[in-house]
Each structure stands twice: as structure tokens, then as C-alpha cells.
Design a protein around this motif. Sequence first.
Motif, short mmCIF file in Angstrom:
data_model
loop_
_atom_site.label_atom_id
_atom_site.label_comp_id
_atom_site.label_asym_id
_atom_site.label_seq_id
_atom_site.Cartn_x
_atom_site.Cartn_y
_atom_site.Cartn_z
N HIS A 49 -42.52 142.78 48.97
CA HIS A 49 -41.72 142.42 50.14
C HIS A 49 -40.33 141.98 49.71
CE1 HIS A 49 -40.88 140.75 54.15
NE2 HIS A 49 -40.41 139.67 53.53
N VAL A 50 -39.32 142.63 50.25
CA VAL A 50 -37.95 142.19 49.98
C VAL A 50 -37.60 141.11 51.00
CG1 VAL A 50 -35.54 142.85 49.79
CG2 VAL A 50 -37.31 144.42 49.03
N ALA A 74 -35.03 137.13 48.21
CA ALA A 74 -35.95 137.21 47.08
C ALA A 74 -36.72 138.52 47.14
CB ALA A 74 -36.93 136.03 47.09
N VAL A 75 -37.32 138.86 46.03
CA VAL A 75 -38.32 139.94 45.99
C VAL A 75 -39.66 139.26 45.73
CG1 VAL A 75 -39.15 141.98 44.78
CG2 VAL A 75 -36.70 141.69 45.20
N LYS A 93 -39.11 136.29 42.99
CA LYS A 93 -37.86 136.13 42.25
C LYS A 93 -36.71 136.00 43.25
CE LYS A 93 -35.40 136.20 38.41
NZ LYS A 93 -35.48 135.12 37.40
N LYS A 94 -36.12 134.82 43.30
CA LYS A 94 -35.04 134.54 44.24
C LYS A 94 -33.70 135.00 43.66
CE LYS A 94 -33.13 130.67 46.94
NZ LYS A 94 -33.22 129.21 47.21
N LYS A 109 -28.47 145.23 44.88
CA LYS A 109 -28.82 144.03 44.11
C LYS A 109 -30.33 143.80 44.12
CE LYS A 109 -27.23 139.35 43.21
NZ LYS A 109 -26.26 138.28 43.56
N ALA A 110 -30.95 144.03 45.28
CA ALA A 110 -32.40 143.81 45.40
C ALA A 110 -33.19 144.72 44.47
CB ALA A 110 -32.84 144.02 46.85
N VAL A 111 -32.71 145.96 44.27
CA VAL A 111 -33.41 146.91 43.41
C VAL A 111 -33.57 146.36 41.99
CG1 VAL A 111 -33.09 149.12 42.21
CG2 VAL A 111 -32.87 149.02 44.68
N ILE A 112 -32.55 145.65 41.51
CA ILE A 112 -32.61 145.06 40.16
C ILE A 112 -33.77 144.08 40.07
CG2 ILE A 112 -31.36 143.62 38.50
CD1 ILE A 112 -28.74 144.74 39.77
#
Length: 245
Positions: A49-50, A74-75, A93-94, A109-112
Motif C-alpha cells: 500500500h502506498v 509511506a510505503v 517506510k516513511k 519518489k514512492a517507487v524508490i
Amino acid sequence: FNIKSDKHLFDTIKKIGCDLNTYILLMNCNFVIKNDIISLTKQNIYNLHVGKLPEQRGAGITTWQFMAEMNYSAVTIHRVKASLDTGNIILQKKFSTRNLQKPIKFYKKAVIYEKVVIEKFLSGIIKNKKFKEIKQKEQESIYMPRIDTNTHSYINWLWSKYEILNFIKAFDEPFNGARTFLNKKKCTLTNAKLIKSSIKFHPYQSGIILRQNKDICFIAVNNGILIANIHFLSTQKPKSIIGKR
């Protein structure tokens, strides 16, 4: 291949087989997982979940957080339950979203962080590591529904200048832009920003186009000036838009 429905997922799991050493990770799942699937997987089914849980539940997290000026996300990987995004958190991971101007920047950025979390998840499985589970605090939960650009992206020009700016940002690239009407013709606004003005425009003046530079228009908003790229959805464009509302 892509899983297209809950029935498709159920049939696929039965065909492949599932035991206590089988892990299922859902990504971009757009249907509700029911209890029959959870039982079939021995509850060993997880979701990527993103969004930071529990306060960023639901779909369309990126758009909602731009509107609300949330400076973090976060992811998260969590256990799947029949109710959306409520299962125990396995990994999270925030990351900061401060100064991101468009959803496309958020996704890049979220993909990283997605890669970091997925690798940690897979590494834990390979090493037979028991994940520490964190129960979500329901009193802190916020759920937002799925959002559609074609339906929900119309600007209310009586909002404050910051509310209008954040709304336009929320529907910017990769989406088609926030929508409005000019001379009864639909148009979209993108690449918006506010500039200083010595004139404090009255709310009645909000939405009036003050000047134009090619496809960039300068628009009066409450106590400021908004500049944005304008794009008409029809081929017929007004000859002049200056002074129009």
C-alpha cells in the motif's frame, strides 16, 4: 499475467496450490479480498500500500494528500483482511513529500521506497524471518474513497488561494489537470503557482482572468494571483479570454 477479479485470484491460488510456505503479495489490487481467499491462503496474504497506515487508507492517496498539504507518506506492507487496509502492519517506510509539486513527482519518489520495502519483505521470507506485526490504531484511521479526475476535479473559485492551488496540484501530471468552465467550454489548469500581488482581490473577483501570455493565464483569486497553463478540451477556443471569468 494480471489478476482481474477476486474469483480469478481464488481460482489461480487453487490451481497453483498454497501451503504455509506460500506468500502472496498484492500490488495495485483494485478489488476487495474476501474471507474465502484469506482462508485459502492460510492468512499468508499481504498487500503493498502506498500510504502511511492507518491515516492514509483507501485509494487516490496521492490526490488527497496534495489537497490536504500532508508533507509525508509511506510505503506499507500489511496483512490482508476483508476490510480495506486494516490488517497488521508488517513493514512500513516513511518518506517526506514536502516541496513535491505534482503527483508524478510523488510516484517517482514512492517507487524508490517500494523497492526498499519489497526487497526487505522478500529477504525476510528467504531467511525465514518472523515479521514483527504492528496492530493499527483505529482511533487514528482515516479512509478516503477512490477519486476520478473526470468527475471530481472541478474547481470552486470561492475557495482560498491556497485551497485552489493545492487542488490544481492534486490533479496535475500524470492526470489531466483540474477542470473549470470558460465561456461554457471545459478547460483544464496545470502547472499552477501563486505570485505576489499588491492588490487584495475581493472574493467576487475570484476566477477573473487578468492577463494572458500564450497558454499561460493570470487569474484573480482571494488575496492573490494564480498563474497556470490553460488547455481547452474542445477544438473551439475563445478568441480572447482576458476579463472573462
